[in-house]
Write a protein that holds these residues in place. Structure first.
Motif, mmCIF file in Angstrom:
data_model
loop_
_atom_site.group_PDB
_atom_site.id
_atom_site.type_symbol
_atom_site.label_atom_id
_atom_site.label_comp_id
_atom_site.label_asym_id
_atom_site.label_seq_id
_atom_site.Cartn_x
_atom_site.Cartn_y
_atom_site.Cartn_z
ATOM 1 N N PHE A 475 -45.599 -35.197 6.977
ATOM 2 C CA PHE A 475 -44.490 -34.482 6.334
ATOM 3 C C PHE A 475 -43.806 -33.542 7.321
ATOM 4 C CE2 PHE A 475 -42.967 -30.669 4.096
ATOM 5 C CZ PHE A 475 -42.019 -31.249 3.255
ATOM 6 N N ALA A 476 -44.607 -32.842 8.134
ATOM 7 C CA ALA A 476 -44.016 -31.922 9.117
ATOM 8 C C ALA A 476 -43.183 -32.673 10.140
ATOM 9 C CB ALA A 476 -45.126 -31.126 9.810
ATOM 10 N N VAL A 477 -43.677 -33.843 10.577
ATOM 11 C CA VAL A 477 -42.912 -34.639 11.536
ATOM 12 C C VAL A 477 -41.607 -35.108 10.925
ATOM 13 C CG1 VAL A 477 -42.891 -36.831 12.786
ATOM 14 C CG2 VAL A 477 -44.893 -35.366 12.893
ATOM 15 N N ALA A 478 -41.657 -35.573 9.661
ATOM 16 C CA ALA A 478 -40.443 -36.058 9.005
ATOM 17 C C ALA A 478 -39.435 -34.931 8.823
ATOM 18 C CB ALA A 478 -40.798 -36.682 7.662
ATOM 19 N N LEU A 479 -39.915 -33.780 8.355
ATOM 20 C CA LEU A 479 -39.007 -32.651 8.140
ATOM 21 C C LEU A 479 -38.453 -32.147 9.462
ATOM 22 C CD1 LEU A 479 -37.838 -30.769 5.993
ATOM 23 C CD2 LEU A 479 -39.803 -29.265 6.331
ATOM 24 N N GLY A 480 -39.322 -32.051 10.459
ATOM 25 C CA GLY A 480 -38.843 -31.612 11.772
ATOM 26 C C GLY A 480 -37.847 -32.582 12.369
ATOM 27 N N THR A 481 -38.071 -33.861 12.146
ATOM 28 C CA THR A 481 -37.131 -34.869 12.635
ATOM 29 C C THR A 481 -35.765 -34.687 12.008
ATOM 30 O OG1 THR A 481 -38.899 -36.457 13.028
ATOM 31 C CG2 THR A 481 -36.694 -37.339 12.737
ATOM 32 N N GLY A 482 -35.766 -34.498 10.676
ATOM 33 C CA GLY A 482 -34.482 -34.309 10.006
ATOM 34 C C GLY A 482 -33.754 -33.070 10.454
ATOM 35 N N LEU A 483 -34.497 -31.991 10.704
ATOM 36 C CA LEU A 483 -33.854 -30.739 11.112
ATOM 37 C C LEU A 483 -33.367 -30.800 12.556
ATOM 38 C CD1 LEU A 483 -36.287 -28.150 9.490
ATOM 39 C CD2 LEU A 483 -33.913 -28.569 8.847
ATOM 40 N N VAL A 484 -34.252 -31.233 13.453
ATOM 41 C CA VAL A 484 -33.926 -31.179 14.875
ATOM 42 C C VAL A 484 -32.845 -32.192 15.238
ATOM 43 C CG1 VAL A 484 -34.842 -31.483 17.198
ATOM 44 C CG2 VAL A 484 -36.172 -30.256 15.477
ATOM 45 N N PHE A 485 -33.021 -33.434 14.777
ATOM 46 C CA PHE A 485 -32.089 -34.477 15.183
ATOM 47 C C PHE A 485 -30.984 -34.718 14.172
ATOM 48 C CE2 PHE A 485 -35.811 -35.218 17.711
ATOM 49 C CZ PHE A 485 -35.266 -35.491 18.949
ATOM 50 N N GLY A 486 -31.005 -33.966 13.062
ATOM 51 C CA GLY A 486 -29.897 -34.042 12.120
ATOM 52 C C GLY A 486 -28.910 -32.921 12.278
ATOM 53 N N ILE A 487 -29.340 -31.810 12.883
ATOM 54 C CA ILE A 487 -28.459 -30.660 12.997
ATOM 55 C C ILE A 487 -27.323 -30.908 13.981
ATOM 56 C CG2 ILE A 487 -29.799 -29.543 14.817
ATOM 57 C CD1 ILE A 487 -28.114 -27.782 11.848
#
Length: 913
Positions: A475-487
């Protein structure tokens, strides 16, 4: 207000904007863009579905009037409501914020459902990256991070010594007197326990169902030291852990389930060990393993503390639990004092540089050698996730370019940049979470695959599961992925020039120069990551190939091996044991398909040889500490022929070299160099430093064999005839490994061998049945496991990099269609266009390859201990990586390049008008 976006909305759109302006500013900021976007979707859908322009105009007008009436009524009602509530006290902003978040989420779901292809590609890409990371992390967590299943495992330490006797830097087990010193003289230890491995013939009752099992013989205080209670019964008692104590056995959970069907009344039942009935006193719980998963039961060690063996017999595994107020550093200082004192008190056992003691966390003893490969794999799969995220970020940037007009209109209606960014970030996080959920399915399959193909040398592999910590990691990897590479795509889209975009009208298709630059940078990053992974995979692949090509000194083709251990009660003399093997091998050599059969105390690449101190004639040795110690093997004369040993000089054993003849020995070339440098060892004599053992004459020199591991250099080794071993080499001839050379598939001979052994003596169990090819494969299975995974990760990263190059070049070609058409209309040949487009892709690839090679050199130190026969900066591997990545980039660029070279100039020019 309409001047902000000119005629881009059309007459109907401008009218709707004026009506939306009736609503309060807060309402327009939160919902105005959704309302306008919904109207534009309806208008576009009506225009597309109409068969004529007149019908389309009618449908658009009807929709505009209908929505205008709804907006007018709703706007007036909303303003009245705001007026009535203007003087009410301001409430908490949680509900409106929650409503806004729900609205963003609903809009994100609708947007992804409208573009299922894009969403599917993004989710699948993220699922591969997140799933692979979750699977590898589950292994790292189970093997390295999860605490050992003992009470307060941080207080457990492993004790190893180096007395200099072996003549090398290796650390090894302790002797009985050294163990006694630890128990009586080190105050930092609350408890000290010892153990040693053993194999026994075990049956359900005397003479029936006999099989060979590996057990651990342990001191009685081991189980209290570990703080583990039995599932059934009890553990070993102090009165049983005596030289002449009662024999008992404690079963593992697995053995209890497999061999006894989980019988709840197992306590008190007896098994046969060495033809004696031994009671079962306990069953340990599931998951308890000591010292490793191969041990199926535990029996008393029974040390004689009053009359221990000499200090040069280092066969015990010793561990300790630190006292509550003690630290490992304090204990290390205390054992250092003990080592210095022991060196002074027993100089005959501890030559220069003296006795040394090492304390390590017991967790390190269990998983130490697996730590580096697993962390390498975790880092590699992290690069795969980065490559997947970069790919998705590129997709989001491309989608942002396609949606720039929609986002500009929403901004013009009243949505703030923060509001647009939040909406886009919600969409991106939703994609990442969906990728995380799909990644869990990939992780479950990945963990099953890893457990199936994982080598037995990886400890605690059976404890690997997808538990709460692994789910939290995913879950942390998925959320971090969305934040870091979605921003980044969100900010890029939200900061676009609204007026410039709207002035382009419907025909504006080109992306911004900044957008193209960002996408090219991301693709170069993908190539860099691919280079890192492909380089690591290439180095490991070359290393494993070198292992298969190395000259081991023995043959593996068409050889069957198995272990035999006759009962010491039935074969109670050395002569009877020697006769057993002599007669058995004679009958085995007569089996159809057998070309030769022999026996040896231990196989190459399997280990288990004794390390005896020796005396070389003419080289005076006063004490055992001064005597060199080398590894010895006992063998029958046929053994050398079966494994294809190379005789360099002299002769090998014959059946005439028996207990009644003078002692003989065959040495390898490493031993010849070590103890007779510059001399001819043939005819020289040596003997064991124990009692009054007879001298042995060196009769032959054989080529070195890689015995301990394929990637370890040969070491000095000497061989004695099996029929003389108990006389000359202080070695029992009881347990032996039989090697059989056949003229075809050796597995086909297993049935006749079992039948022969049953007729010869059915009480002798057969174990460790495998071919020599399987023995060799097992010795390199750890390196092969890492190589396979790194290769999979490298291919995945290579594929993502190629897709990224293709996407960027294809998008650039689509945006430059008018330019390409104009050039070709002016006479430029298609081949020049093709070369130019391919060159653009190659430039991106070469930039990434250059950065990747620099990174590979920087990270090569992590593979230094894992490669064999090459250096981590192997030029052949690096050149291969350059060629592979360049070819992949050229191939990915060629498809859009061919499309560009075939552009029809007239069609391309009309598209721009």
């Amino acid at each position: 207000m309409t001047r902000r976006y000119g005629g881009a909305l059309g007459c109907s759109g401008r009218w709707i904007v004026r009506l939306i302006a009736i609503f309060p500013a807060d309402f327009r900021r939160d919902y105005g863009d959704d309302m306008l976007n919904a109207f534009l979707d309806q208008r576009d859908e009506a225009a597309r579905s109409a068969r004529s322009r007149a019908t389309a105009a009618f449908l658009v007008a009807t929709a505009t009037l209908k929505l205008s009436w709804q907006l007018l009524r709703a706007g007036i009602a909303e303003r009245r409501s705001m007026t009535r509530n203007r003087r009410l006290p301001r409430t908490s902003g949680k509900a409106p914020m929650l409503d806004t978040m729900i609205s963003d989420l609903k809009y994100a779901v609708r947007g992804h459902l409208k573009r299922p292809g894009f969403a599917a590609v993004a989710v699948l890409t993220l699922a591969l990256g997140i799933g692979a990371n979750t699977a590898i992390f589950s292994v790292v967590n189970g093997v390295l991070l999860r605490p050992l299943p003992y009470h307060d495992p941080a207080k457990l330490v492993d004790i190893q010594v180096n007395s200099g006797i072996a003549g090398g830097p290796d650390w090894y087990g302790t002797s009985e007197p050294e163990y006694i010193d630890f128990t009586r003289q080190i105050t930092s230890f609350a408890h000290v326990a010892a153990s040693t491995g053993s194999e026994v013939s075990l049956g359900d009752s005397v003479g029936t169902g006999v099989r060979r099992v590996r057990i651990a013989r342990v001191t009685a205080n081991l189980f209290p030291l570990l703080g583990v209670q039995p599932l059934l019964g009890r553990t070993i008692g102090p009165d049983e852990d005596q030289p002449n104590g009662s024999r008992v056995i404690v079963l593992s959970y697995g053995m209890w389930q497999r061999d006894f069907g989980g019988d709840p009344n197992i306590i008190g039942r007896t098994v046969s060990i060495l033809d004696r009935a031994v009671p079962i006193v306990g069953v340990m719980p599931a998951g308890f393993e000591f010292p490793d998963p191969t041990r199926e039961a535990w029996a008393p060690l029974g040390l004689d503390l009053e009359d221990p063996w000499d200090r040069n017999n280092h066969y015990l595994r010793v561990m300790a639990r630190l006292a509550p107020d003690a630290t490992r550093e304090a204990a290390q200082s205390e054992v250092n004092v003990l080592a210095a004192r022991s060196t002074a008190d027993y100089p005959q056992f501890y030559p220069d540089p003296g006795y040394r003691i090492r304390l390590r966390p017991y967790h390190t003893r269990i998983v130490g050698y697996a730590r580096a490969p697993l962390y390498v794999l975790l880092g590699a799969v992290g690069f795969v996730l980065l490559a997947a995220c970069v790919n998705v970020a590129n997709l989001l940037l491309a989608r942002g370019e396609a949606r720039k007009r929609e986002l500009a209109i929403r901004t013009a209606v009243g949505a703030s940049g923060r509001r647009v960014t939040r909406q886009l970030l919600t969409e991106n996080i939703l994609l990442a979470l969906a990728g995380g959920v799909a990644g869990l399915a990939v992780a479950f399959l990945g963990v099953k695959t890893l457990l199936a193909m994982g080598p037995d040398s990886v400890p605690r592999l059976n404890q690997v599961t997808i538990d709460g910590s692994v789910l939290g990691f995913s879950f942390a990897v998925a959320l971090g992925t969305g934040l870091v590479f979605g921003i980044m795509p969100a900010l890029h889209a939200a900061r676009s020039d609204v007026q410039a975009i709207l002035k382009e009208g419907g025909g504006g298709r080109g992306g911004t120069r900044a957008g193209h630059g960002v996408r090219r940078t991301l693709v170069a990053t993908q190539v860099t990551l691919a280079v890192l992974l492909v380089t690591g995979a290439g180095l490991m692949l070359r290393s494993v190939l070198n292992m298969y090509r190395v000259d081991t000194g023995f043959s593996t083709e068409n050889i069957l091996t198995f272990r035999l251990s006759p009962s010491s009660n039935k074969y109670d003399t050395q002569e009877s044991t020697v006769a057993f093997y002599r007669e058995l091998l004679e009958q085995m050599n007569s089996l159809p398909g057998v070309t030769s059969a022999g026996a040896v105390s231990s196989l190459p690449l399997v280990g288990g040889t004794n390390n005896w101190s020796i005396i070389i004639e003419g080289q005076p040795t006063a004490t055992v500490g001064d005597a060199p110690a080398e590894r010895v093997q006992r063998a029958t004369p046929e053994y050398f022929d079966v494994l294809g040993f190379t005789l360099l000089r002299g002769r090998l054993f014959t059946h005439d070299d028996d207990a009644n003849s003078s002692g003989v020995v065959v040495i390898n070339e490493s031993m010849a160099r070590a103890h007779w440098p510059g001399e001819d060892p043939l005819g020289k004599r040596m003997r064991v430093f124990a009692g009054n053992r007879p001298w042995m004459e060196v009769i032959g020199i054989v080529k070195d064999v890689r015995f301990r591991a394929v990637d370890r250099a040969p070491e000095p080794r000497w061989y004695v005839p099996h029929e003389q071993a108990y006389v000359t080499a202080y070695s029992s001839p009881l347990s032996m490994t039989v090697v059989v050379h056949t003229d075809n598939d050796p597995r086909g001979l297993l049935g006749p061998v079992r039948s022969l052994l049953t007729m010869f003596d059915s009480s002798v169990p057969i174990s460790r049945v495998q071919t020599m090819e399987e023995v060799f494969a097992g010795s390199v299975e750890g390196e092969r496991f890492v190589t396979i995974l790194l290769s999979v990760f490298g291919l995945l990263a290579l594929f993502l990099a190629a897709v990224g190059v293709y996407g960027v070049i294809s998008y650039a070609v689509s945006q430059r269609t008018h330019e390409i058409g104009l050039r070709m209309a002016l006479g430029a040949p298609g081949s020049s266009v093709l070369i130019q487009v391919v060159r653009e892709g190659l430039v991106l690839a070469l930039i990434g390859v250059g950065m990747g090679l620099l990174g590979s050199v920087a990270l090569s130190r992590g593979l230094e201990t894992m490669v064999f026969g090459i250096t981590p900066t192997d030029p052949v591997t690096y050149i291969g990586v350059i060629l592979v990545l360049t070819a992949a980039a050229a191939g990915a660029s060629l498809i859009p390049a061919r499309r560009a070279s075939r552009v029809n100039p007239m069609v391309a020019l009309r598209l721009e008008n």
